[in-house]
Design a protein around this motif. Sequence first.
Motif, PDB file in Angstrom:
ATOM      1  N   UNK A 143       0.838  -1.208   0.000  1.00 20.33           N
ATOM      2  CA  UNK A 143       0.000   0.000   0.000  1.00 20.33           C
ATOM      3  C   UNK A 143       0.869   1.253   0.000  1.00 20.33           C
ATOM      4  N   UNK A 144       1.967   1.210   0.760  1.00 15.52           N
ATOM      5  CA  UNK A 144       2.892   2.344   0.803  1.00 15.52           C
ATOM      6  C   UNK A 144       3.534   2.583  -0.562  1.00 15.52           C
ATOM      7  N   UNK A 145       3.924   1.486  -1.239  1.00 14.23           N
ATOM      8  CA  UNK A 145       4.548   1.607  -2.561  1.00 14.23           C
ATOM      9  C   UNK A 145       3.577   2.212  -3.576  1.00 14.23           C
ATOM     10  N   UNK A 146       2.311   1.753  -3.553  1.00 13.97           N
ATOM     11  CA  UNK A 146       1.296   2.310  -4.461  1.00 13.97           C
ATOM     12  C   UNK A 146       1.072   3.790  -4.167  1.00 13.97           C
ATOM     13  N   UNK A 147       1.022   4.114  -2.873  1.00 14.17           N
ATOM     14  CA  UNK A 147       0.844   5.512  -2.474  1.00 14.17           C
ATOM     15  C   UNK A 147       1.985   6.397  -2.941  1.00 14.17           C
ATOM     16  N   UNK A 148       3.228   5.898  -2.804  1.00 14.06           N
ATOM     17  CA  UNK A 148       4.409   6.667  -3.240  1.00 14.06           C
ATOM     18  C   UNK A 148       4.382   6.887  -4.747  1.00 14.06           C
ATOM     19  N   UNK A 149       4.029   5.836  -5.511  1.00 14.04           N
ATOM     20  CA  UNK A 149       3.949   5.975  -6.974  1.00 14.04           C
ATOM     21  C   UNK A 149       2.891   7.005  -7.380  1.00 14.04           C
ATOM     22  N   UNK A 150       1.735   6.975  -6.708  1.00  9.81           N
ATOM     23  CA  UNK A 150       0.671   7.934  -7.023  1.00  9.81           C
ATOM     24  C   UNK A 150       1.115   9.365  -6.713  1.00  9.81           C
ATOM     25  N   UNK A 151       1.764   9.541  -5.560  1.00 12.68           N
ATOM     26  CA  UNK A 151       2.244  10.871  -5.176  1.00 12.68           C
ATOM     27  C   UNK A 151       3.289  11.376  -6.162  1.00 12.68           C
ATOM     28  N   UNK A 152       4.191  10.491  -6.580  1.00 16.37           N
ATOM     29  CA  UNK A 152       5.218  10.886  -7.551  1.00 16.37           C
ATOM     30  C   UNK A 152       4.587  11.298  -8.882  1.00 16.37           C
ATOM     31  N   UNK A 153       3.557  10.558  -9.312  1.00 22.65           N
ATOM     32  CA  UNK A 153       2.878  10.882 -10.572  1.00 22.65           C
ATOM     33  C   UNK A 153       2.233  12.266 -10.511  1.00 22.65           C
ATOM     34  N   UNK A 154       1.511  12.531  -9.426  1.00 22.90           N
ATOM     35  CA  UNK A 154       0.875  13.842  -9.271  1.00 22.90           C
ATOM     36  C   UNK A 154       1.919  14.950  -9.142  1.00 22.90           C
ATOM     37  N   UNK A 155       3.018  14.648  -8.459  1.00 21.27           N
ATOM     38  CA  UNK A 155       4.082  15.641  -8.297  1.00 21.27           C
ATOM     39  C   UNK A 155       4.679  16.018  -9.642  1.00 21.27           C
TER      40      UNK A 155
END
Length: 247
Positions: A223-235
């Motif tokens: 879940x943390x990895x998916x969250x980090x990927x999503x945050x990076x994409x939006x960033x």
Amino acid sequence: MEGDCLSCMKYLMFLFNFFIFLGGACLLGLGIWVIVDPTGFREIVAANPLLFTGAYIMLAMGAMLFLLGFLGCCGAIRENKCLLLFFFMFILLIFLAELSAAILAFIFRENLTREFFTKELKKHYQRNNDTDVFSSTWNSVMITFACCGVNGPEDFEDIRHVPYSSLEKATPEACCQRELQSREGMFVNKEACLEGIERFQNRQGCYTVILNSFETYVYLAGALAIGVLAIELFAMIFAMCLFRGIQ
């Protein structure tokens, strides 16, 4: 209206980068803990080249995300196009690397099955030979988690290259119950354990024990990895929009 949108974008960019900064700090802390942890996990990691490399990769990724989060925050607040472009390019590279790692982990997931570990144990295990990295690692795992083999003591019955006397069963010392689950812990009854008396042996397989121990953490890490990927994409999206909006 355009100025308000740009200001909103700037603070959203700062917010996303702040979360990347925190995520990097968490990975950095976790990597340091795995490498220096004194409770026995460090010994297991150090004995396994794959885990040892993975710990340092996690440490490097954490440090990189920590730095990029900091740069992204500075670029957004100061509206510096050079910092924003630098941030975008590197966050894109990290995003692609993490995505590739996730795909490779999914493709090679069969290497983490019960059958794979059982086959490797029977092929390479040398019982109490602590000069052998594979055997030493398995002994550390079995002692730390109070378990035996992959499925149980029966895994060692077919290991014929392991020397043991006719008075002993094939069960290694690492499967014997101890008062304290460490190499320094005293055996409850070593002789009875090696003679095959089950109540002095750890009967449960390490695959089940470790899976149960880390099941919650595996889902949390996913879940943390998916969250980090999503945050990076939006960033990246916000960084490019802010870059184009800065005059």
